[in-house]
Design a protein around this motif. Structure first.
Motif, mmCIF file in Angstrom:
data_model
loop_
_atom_site.group_PDB
_atom_site.id
_atom_site.type_symbol
_atom_site.label_atom_id
_atom_site.label_comp_id
_atom_site.label_asym_id
_atom_site.label_seq_id
_atom_site.Cartn_x
_atom_site.Cartn_y
_atom_site.Cartn_z
ATOM 1 N N VAL A 196 17.657 -16.345 -7.169
ATOM 2 C CA VAL A 196 18.039 -15.098 -6.958
ATOM 3 C C VAL A 196 19.847 -15.466 -6.605
ATOM 4 O O VAL A 196 20.536 -14.859 -7.439
ATOM 5 C CB VAL A 196 17.538 -14.458 -5.606
ATOM 6 C CG1 VAL A 196 18.532 -13.379 -5.174
ATOM 7 C CG2 VAL A 196 16.197 -13.562 -5.886
ATOM 8 N N VAL A 219 15.122 -11.562 -1.387
ATOM 9 C CA VAL A 219 13.622 -11.810 -1.968
ATOM 10 C C VAL A 219 12.719 -11.181 -0.749
ATOM 11 O O VAL A 219 12.763 -11.795 0.202
ATOM 12 C CB VAL A 219 13.434 -13.517 -1.923
ATOM 13 C CG1 VAL A 219 11.736 -13.738 -2.112
ATOM 14 C CG2 VAL A 219 14.038 -14.190 -3.084
ATOM 15 N N VAL A 224 16.568 -11.449 -15.810
ATOM 16 C CA VAL A 224 17.386 -10.838 -15.027
ATOM 17 C C VAL A 224 18.690 -10.786 -15.322
ATOM 18 O O VAL A 224 19.352 -9.696 -14.857
ATOM 19 C CB VAL A 224 16.996 -11.734 -13.644
ATOM 20 C CG1 VAL A 224 17.994 -11.432 -12.473
ATOM 21 C CG2 VAL A 224 15.605 -11.709 -13.296
ATOM 22 N N LEU A 231 19.748 -6.643 -6.802
ATOM 23 C CA LEU A 231 18.858 -7.107 -7.112
ATOM 24 C C LEU A 231 17.726 -7.619 -6.142
ATOM 25 O O LEU A 231 17.877 -8.064 -5.080
ATOM 26 C CB LEU A 231 19.273 -8.637 -7.793
ATOM 27 C CG LEU A 231 18.129 -9.654 -8.304
ATOM 28 C CD1 LEU A 231 17.104 -9.392 -9.528
ATOM 29 C CD2 LEU A 231 18.707 -11.126 -8.558
ATOM 30 N N ASN A 232 16.357 -7.003 -6.451
ATOM 31 C CA ASN A 232 15.115 -7.288 -5.396
ATOM 32 C C ASN A 232 14.224 -7.990 -6.204
ATOM 33 O O ASN A 232 13.863 -7.724 -7.308
ATOM 34 C CB ASN A 232 14.663 -5.607 -5.018
ATOM 35 C CG ASN A 232 13.642 -5.589 -4.167
ATOM 36 O OD1 ASN A 232 12.416 -6.094 -4.579
ATOM 37 N ND2 ASN A 232 13.818 -5.819 -2.804
ATOM 38 N N VAL A 233 13.542 -8.992 -5.594
ATOM 39 C CA VAL A 233 12.698 -9.694 -5.915
ATOM 40 C C VAL A 233 11.473 -9.935 -5.031
ATOM 41 O O VAL A 233 11.628 -10.096 -3.820
ATOM 42 C CB VAL A 233 13.098 -11.077 -6.317
ATOM 43 C CG1 VAL A 233 11.677 -12.206 -6.926
ATOM 44 C CG2 VAL A 233 14.185 -11.234 -7.420
ATOM 45 N N LEU A 249 5.255 -11.517 -9.844
ATOM 46 C CA LEU A 249 6.616 -11.522 -9.636
ATOM 47 C C LEU A 249 7.135 -10.055 -10.204
ATOM 48 O O LEU A 249 7.263 -9.682 -11.305
ATOM 49 C CB LEU A 249 7.489 -12.530 -10.481
ATOM 50 C CG LEU A 249 8.820 -12.742 -9.699
ATOM 51 C CD1 LEU A 249 8.671 -13.252 -8.179
ATOM 52 C CD2 LEU A 249 9.441 -13.764 -10.651
ATOM 53 N N VAL A 279 10.148 -7.447 -10.167
ATOM 54 C CA VAL A 279 11.758 -7.695 -10.439
ATOM 55 C C VAL A 279 12.379 -6.380 -10.435
ATOM 56 O O VAL A 279 11.738 -5.715 -11.337
ATOM 57 C CB VAL A 279 12.164 -8.519 -11.088
ATOM 58 C CG1 VAL A 279 13.735 -8.886 -11.137
ATOM 59 C CG2 VAL A 279 11.823 -10.067 -10.674
ATOM 60 N N SER A 280 13.393 -5.923 -9.536
ATOM 61 C CA SER A 280 14.099 -4.680 -10.024
ATOM 62 C C SER A 280 15.632 -4.769 -9.876
ATOM 63 O O SER A 280 16.079 -5.634 -9.038
ATOM 64 C CB SER A 280 13.496 -3.378 -9.227
ATOM 65 O OG SER A 280 13.845 -3.633 -7.752
ATOM 66 N N TRP A 324 13.170 -2.195 -14.191
ATOM 67 C CA TRP A 324 12.084 -3.189 -13.219
ATOM 68 C C TRP A 324 11.270 -3.931 -14.230
ATOM 69 O O TRP A 324 10.994 -3.724 -15.493
ATOM 70 C CB TRP A 324 11.174 -2.369 -12.468
ATOM 71 C CG TRP A 324 10.521 -1.435 -13.050
ATOM 72 C CD1 TRP A 324 10.649 -0.063 -13.371
ATOM 73 C CD2 TRP A 324 9.229 -1.590 -13.785
ATOM 74 N NE1 TRP A 324 10.028 0.546 -14.160
ATOM 75 C CE2 TRP A 324 8.961 -0.186 -14.357
ATOM 76 C CE3 TRP A 324 8.418 -2.529 -14.030
ATOM 77 C CZ2 TRP A 324 7.676 -0.025 -15.051
ATOM 78 C CZ3 TRP A 324 7.130 -2.408 -15.044
ATOM 79 C CH2 TRP A 324 7.007 -0.944 -15.360
ATOM 80 N N ARG A 372 7.419 -6.602 -14.247
ATOM 81 C CA ARG A 372 6.730 -7.495 -13.600
ATOM 82 C C ARG A 372 6.032 -8.713 -14.485
ATOM 83 O O ARG A 372 5.907 -8.108 -15.692
ATOM 84 C CB ARG A 372 5.426 -6.733 -12.943
ATOM 85 C CG ARG A 372 4.399 -6.022 -14.087
ATOM 86 C CD ARG A 372 3.543 -5.201 -13.312
ATOM 87 N NE ARG A 372 4.062 -3.933 -12.737
ATOM 88 C CZ ARG A 372 3.468 -3.610 -11.697
ATOM 89 N NH1 ARG A 372 2.427 -4.150 -11.140
ATOM 90 N NH2 ARG A 372 4.045 -2.248 -11.089
#
Length: 803
Positions: free
Chosen positions: A510, A532, A551, A569-571, A578, A580-581, A646, A648
Motif C-alpha cells: 500500500v 490495510v 492498483v 486506497l483501502n485494502v 484480497l 481492494v477499493s 473495486w 477482488r
C-alpha cells in the motif's frame, strides 16, 4: 527232618522252571504278535516293547526301551495319556478301559493312529507297579473312515446343490431327503416336504400309476431302468411344475428298502413345446409380414439420398443402393467388385475391416471419411457409418455402411482452417508489429525522457524553461504509459500473460503504491490516504507486480478525474481474498457510461479524452489481469459526487514477518570500468550522463563489433549492451564475448533495450546476459543495477543461462 530242606528246594526248582516256561511262552507270543505289546512303569518309562513295533513306528524295541511313553504321543493326546501316567505315579489305580484313537509319532516324523488296551501289573504285595498294553494300528481304518465321510459329504453337497430335484423315500413312499436348493427354486420348503408321503406330491391323475409303482417296490420288483415319466405337480398360488425323472432302487443286502428319484424341471420345455405348437400356425403369417418388411426396407434403400452398401469380409460389394448414381455409377457397375477399386489409396487403412474382425467398435469421426472415385475419374469425399452384420455365432460376415457425400463440408472445413491460419498469422504479425513499434518508440523516448530528467535537475534554469522541461517529461511519461498499455493489452488478448506469485507485505504494498502517485496528488492539492483494514496475515502470496499495476491504474485515474477533495486506497484480506477499493471525490460517472468503462479504447465521453488524455486501455487491462487471477472488478459511482472502483482477487496467506528496514540507495563504486554499447549516440550520451556523477571509467562502443574488440583489449567490471544494432547485434555480441573473450568471459552483461517483451528478456538470458533494463531508462533502476552487478561476486553460470 533233614529231608525237609531238600524237599522244599526241589519244589522251588520245579516252580521256577514252570515260571520260566510260562514266561518263555508269553514272550514268544508277544514277540510274534501282529499287535505291539508295551510295558511301562509308574513313571511312564517304557520297560518292554515287542519287536513288532518296528513295523508300526519304525523303531527297534531296543531304541524305545527306557524312553518316556509321552515322548511318542501327539501333543493333542498328551493330556489323556499323561493323566493315566500321573495316576500311576500318585499310587492311584490306572483305568483298565481301552484308550480312544491316539496319534503316536513314527520314526520318519509322520503320525500313526493307534488304540491301546491297557492292563495293570501288580507285585506280590498287590501294589500296581506298571501297565502292560496291547497297541493296535488303526491308521488305515481311520483313513478309510475319513474317505467315507468325505465321500458322503461330497455326495450330500452335490445333492443339496444339484439343479435337479433329488428325492429319497422308503418303500412306503415316505420322503427321507429332498435336495434343498432345487426344492426352493420351484417353491417347495424342504423342511415341510421331508416326512410327508411322496403320493402327496403327485397330481390326482397320476395317483393310480404311483400306487402300482410303490406296490412293485415293496414286493421287491425293480422298476424298469431308463423309464422317464413326466407329470405335473401343483404348487401354492395356482402354479404348477412339470417334472421329468427316473427312479433307482436302494438295496440293503438283497432287499429293496427304498428308492431315489432324480427329477428335472421341464416346465419351460413343456411350455415351449406348447408355444411352438401355437407358433406353427402363425409361421405363415410371420413370413408374410417379413416379406412385406423386406419390401419396405428395399424401397427405402432404393429411394434414399445417401448410399447404402453391403460389403463382405473380403471387401467384395454385395449390394449398393441406386443412389450411387449421384457419383455416376449404376449399382450393377459396382456389385461384385472389390471396394478398394473405388477408394483412394491414401485413405484406405483397413481399419473398418480390422475392427470388425476383432469384434470391436466401428471407427468413427475423421477415420470414417475417405475419398470415393467418381465415374468420371474425379474424387468425392464421403463419410461412412459402418455396422457389422454377424451370424448366429456372433462371427462378422459383412459390413453395411451408409455413405454421405461431404465434399462441400470438407471444402468448408479446409477454408475454415485456412482462415484460422490467416487469423493466427495476423495475431503473430500484430504482435511483431507492436513489438517493433514499441522498440522504435521507446528508443527516441529514452533520449527525450532521460535528457528531460537531467535538464530538470540543473541548477539556475529559468522558470519558463523549467516549465517547458516539466511538460516534456510529463509528455514522455504519458507516451511511455500508452506504449506499455498497448503492449499489455495485446499480451492479455493473446493469452501471453503469466502470473508470477511471490510473498509480499500488504502494508509495504500500500505504501509503495501511494508513494508512486504521491507527487501527482500533491500537485493537484488532493488528500491521498491508504490503509490495510481489519485483521490480515501480514504477507500474502500473489503476483504483486500485476496487482500493483491494477492498483496504480485505479489510483492514477482517480487523481486524474478528481479536482478537489481526496483519493483513498483501502485494502482488506478476508477468507483467502484480497479486497481492494479506490474511492475519490471526482467528477463521477453516469450509469449508462459505467458499463463501457472496462472495454478497450473506452472513455466516458470524447470530451474527457480531450481534457484528460489517455488511450482508454487502462481499465480494460485491469479487468483482464483481475480475471486472469480468478477475480472480478467493478465500479460504483454517482455523477458529480465521485466514484468507487473495486476488485477482488484470490490470494494465499504467507504468514507474518517484521517489516525490513528501508535499504539505502546503492551507489556504484568509483573507478569501476563500464562499457556502454548502443548504436544510438543519444542513448550512449544519456547513459554516460546518468552515470557520470559516480566517477566511473566509461567506454563507448557503437555496435557489437566495437564492443567485441573492446572486450578483447580491456577488462571491464560491467557491460551495458543494446540489443538491436546493425552488423553484430547485442545477442550475438554477448555470445561471442562469453565464448571468446579471455578478459571478459565472466563479466556481468546487462541488456539495455527497448525490446521489453518476456520473450526478449528470456532470449537475453539464454544468450548469457545477466539482467535487463528496459527503455525508456529509469535513472533509479540503471544506477541500482549497475551498483548491484559491479559489486556482485563473479560466479560463472550462477546468474545466467548457458548460451
Amino acid at each position: 527232618m533233614r529231608w525237609w530242606p531238600r524237599l522244599w528246594a526241589g519244589a522251588v526248582r520245579k516252580e521256577l522252571e514252570r515260571l520260566r516256561e510260562s514266561e518263555a511262552r508269553y514272550r514268544l507270543m508277544a514277540e510274534h504278535a501282529h499287535d505291539v505289546i508295551i510295558e511301562y512303569d509308574v513313571a511312564g518309562i517304557l520297560r518292554y516293547v515287542s519287536p513288532s513295533v518296528i513295523g508300526l513306528l519304525g523303531y527297534s524295541a531296543e531304541e524305545l526301551v527306557g524312553t518316556p511313553l509321552l515322548s511318542l504321543i501327539h501333543p493333542d493326546n498328551v493330556p489323556e495319556i499323561g493323566e493315566r501316567v500321573a495316576m500311576l505315579s500318585r499310587g492311584e489305580p490306572s483305568p483298565a478301559e481301552d484308550t480312544g484313537d491316539v496319534r503316536v509319532q513314527h520314526k520318519d516324523g509322520t503320525w500313526r493312529w493307534v488304540q491301546g488296551r491297557p492292563a495293570p501289573m501288580y507285585d506280590a504285595d498287590g501294589r500296581q507297579i506298571g501297565v502292560v498294553s496291547v497297541i493296535r494300528d488303526n491308521t488305515e481304518r481311520r483313513r478309510l473312515e475319513e474317505q467315507v465321510r468325505e465321500s458322503e459329504q461330497r455326495y450330500r453337497q452335490l445333492a443339496e446343490q444339484s439343479a435337479d430335484l433329488i428325492v429319497r423315500y422308503d418303500v412306503d413312499g415316505n420322503v427321507e431327503f429332498i435336495s434343498p436348493r432345487a426344492a426352493r427354486q420351484i417353491g417347495l420348503d424342504p423342511d415341510l416336504v421331508v416326512g410327508r408321503n411322496f403320493r402327496d406330491l403327485v397330481p390326482e391323475g397320476d395317483r393310480a400309476r404311483n400306487e402300482a409303482f410303490f406296490a412293485d417296490l415293496k414286493a421287491g420288483r425293480v422298476p424298469p431302468q431308463g423309464d422317464r415319466n413326466v407329470w405335473r405337480t401343483p404348487l401354492r398360488g395356482g402354479r404348477h411344475v412339470d417334472f421329468e425323472g427316473a427312479t433307482s432302487p436302494i438295496y440293503e443286502g438283497d432287499r429293496i428298502i427304498g428308492a431315489v428319484a432324480t427329477l428335472r424341471d421341464v416346465t419351460a420345455r413343456i411350455a415351449l413345446q406348447e408355444d411352438l405348437a401355437r407358433e406353427r400356425s402363425e409361421t405363415g403369417k410371420a413370413l408374410a409380414r417379413l416379406r412385406d418388411s423386406e419390401a419396405r426396407y428395399r424401397a427405402l434403400a432404393d429411394n434414399a439420398t445417401d448410399v447404402i452398401a453391403r460389403v463382405d469380409m473380403r471387401g467384395r460389394i454385395e449390394f449398393i443402393s441406386p443412389s450411387i448414381s449421384a457419383f455416376g455409377y449404376r449399382p450393377e457397375d459396382m456389385i461384385g467388385r472389390n471396394n478398394l477399386d473405388f477408394i483412394h489409396p491414401e485413405d484406405y487403412t483397413g481399419s473398418t475391416r480390422d475392427a470388425v474382425l476383432a469384434g470391436g467398435a466401428m471407427p468413427a469421426g475423421r477415420e470414417s471419411q475417405f475419398r470415393l472415385r467418381r465415374a468420371d475419374g474425379g474424387w468425392a469425399w464421403v463419410q461412412g457409418t459402418p455396422a457389422a452384420i454377424r451370424d448366429e455365432t456372433g462371427k462378422p460376415v459383412a459390413v453395411v455402411t451408409v455413405l454421405r457425400d461431404i465434399t462441400e463440408q470438407r471444402r468448408l472445413e479446409d477454408e475454415l482452417r485456412r482462415k484460422e491460419a490467416e487469423a493466427q498469422g495476423a495475431v503473430i504479425a500484430k504482435s511483431e508489429f507492436l513489438a517493433t513499434m514499441s522498440h522504435e518508440i521507446r528508443t527516441p523516448l529514452t533520449a527525450v525522457v532521460g535528457f528531460a530528467g537531467l535538464l530538470g535537475k540543473m541548477q539556475g534554469l529559468p522558470d519558463k524553461a523549467r516549465v517547458y522541461v516539466d511538460r516534456i517529461a510529463l509528455s514522455g511519461e504519458a507516451l511511455t504509459s500508452i506504449v506499455n498499455n498497448v503492449l499489455d493489452f495485446s499480451k492479455i488478448e493473446a493469452g501471453q500473460v503469466e502470473l508470477r506469485p511471490e510473498p509480499f507485505d500488504l502494508q509495504v504494498f500500500v505504501e509503495e503504491a501511494l508513494g508512486v502517485v504521491h507527487d501527482s496528488a500533491e500537485a493537484k492539492g488532493l488528500k491521498l490516504t491508504g490503509e490495510v483494514a481489519g485483521p490480515n496475515p501480514g504477507r500474502v502470496l500473489a503476483d504483486a507486480g500485476r496487482l500493483r499495476q491494477v492498483v496504480l491504474n485505479l489510483l492514477t485515474n482517480a487523481i486524474k478525474f478528481t479536482h478537489q477533495g481526496e483519493v483513498t486506497l483501502n485494502v482488506r484480506y478476508r477468507r483467502g481474498e484480497l479486497l481492494v477499493s479506490v474511492t475519490d471525490t471526482g467528477i463521477g460517472i453516469a450509469p449508462e457510461a459505467a458499463t463501457r468503462l472496462f472495454q478497450r479504447f473506452s472513455q466516458v465521453d470524447s470530451s474527457n479524452a480531450r481534457r484528460f488524455g489517455g488511450a482508454g486501455l487502462g481499465l480494460a487491462i485491469s479487468r483482464g489481469l483481475v480475471e486472469l487471477m480468478g477475480g472480478e472488478i467493478g465500479v460504483e459511482s454517482v455523477e458529480g459526487q465521485g466514484s468507487r472502483f473495486w476488485f477482488r482477487a484470490p490470494v494465499e496467506a504467507a504468514g507474518t514477518r517484521r517489516r525490513p528496514a528501508e535499504p539505502e540507495t546503492a551507489k556504484p563504486p568509483a573507478g569501476a570500468r563500464v562499457l556502454v554499447v548502443d548504436d544510438a549516440r543519444a542513448n550512449r550520451e544519456l547513459i554516460m550522463a546518468l552515470l557520470d556523477p559516480f566517477e566511473l571509467q566509461l567506454t563507448e562502443a557503437s555496435d557489437g563489433l566495437e564492443a567485441l574488440e573492446a572486450t578483447r583489449r580491456t577488462t571491464f567490471d560491467l557491460v551495458l549492451m543494446d540489443l538491436q544494432m546493425p552488423g553484430l547485434d547485442g545477442i550475438a555480441a554477448t555470445r561471442a564475448i562469453r565464448g571468446g573473450s579471455e578478459l571478459n568471459r565472466d563479466t556481468p552483461i546487462l541488456a539495455v533495450s527497448a525490446s521489453v517483451q518476456p520473450s526478449d528478456v528470456e532470449a537475453c538470458r539464454q544468450a548469457g546476459m545477466d539482467d535487463h533494463i528496459g527503455k525508456p531508462i529509469s535513472a533509479r533502476e540503471l544506477v541500482g543495477k549497475v551498483a548491484h552487478w559491479i559489486g556482485a561476486p563473479q560466479d560463472p553460470g550462477s546468474q545466467r543461462a548457458a548460451g
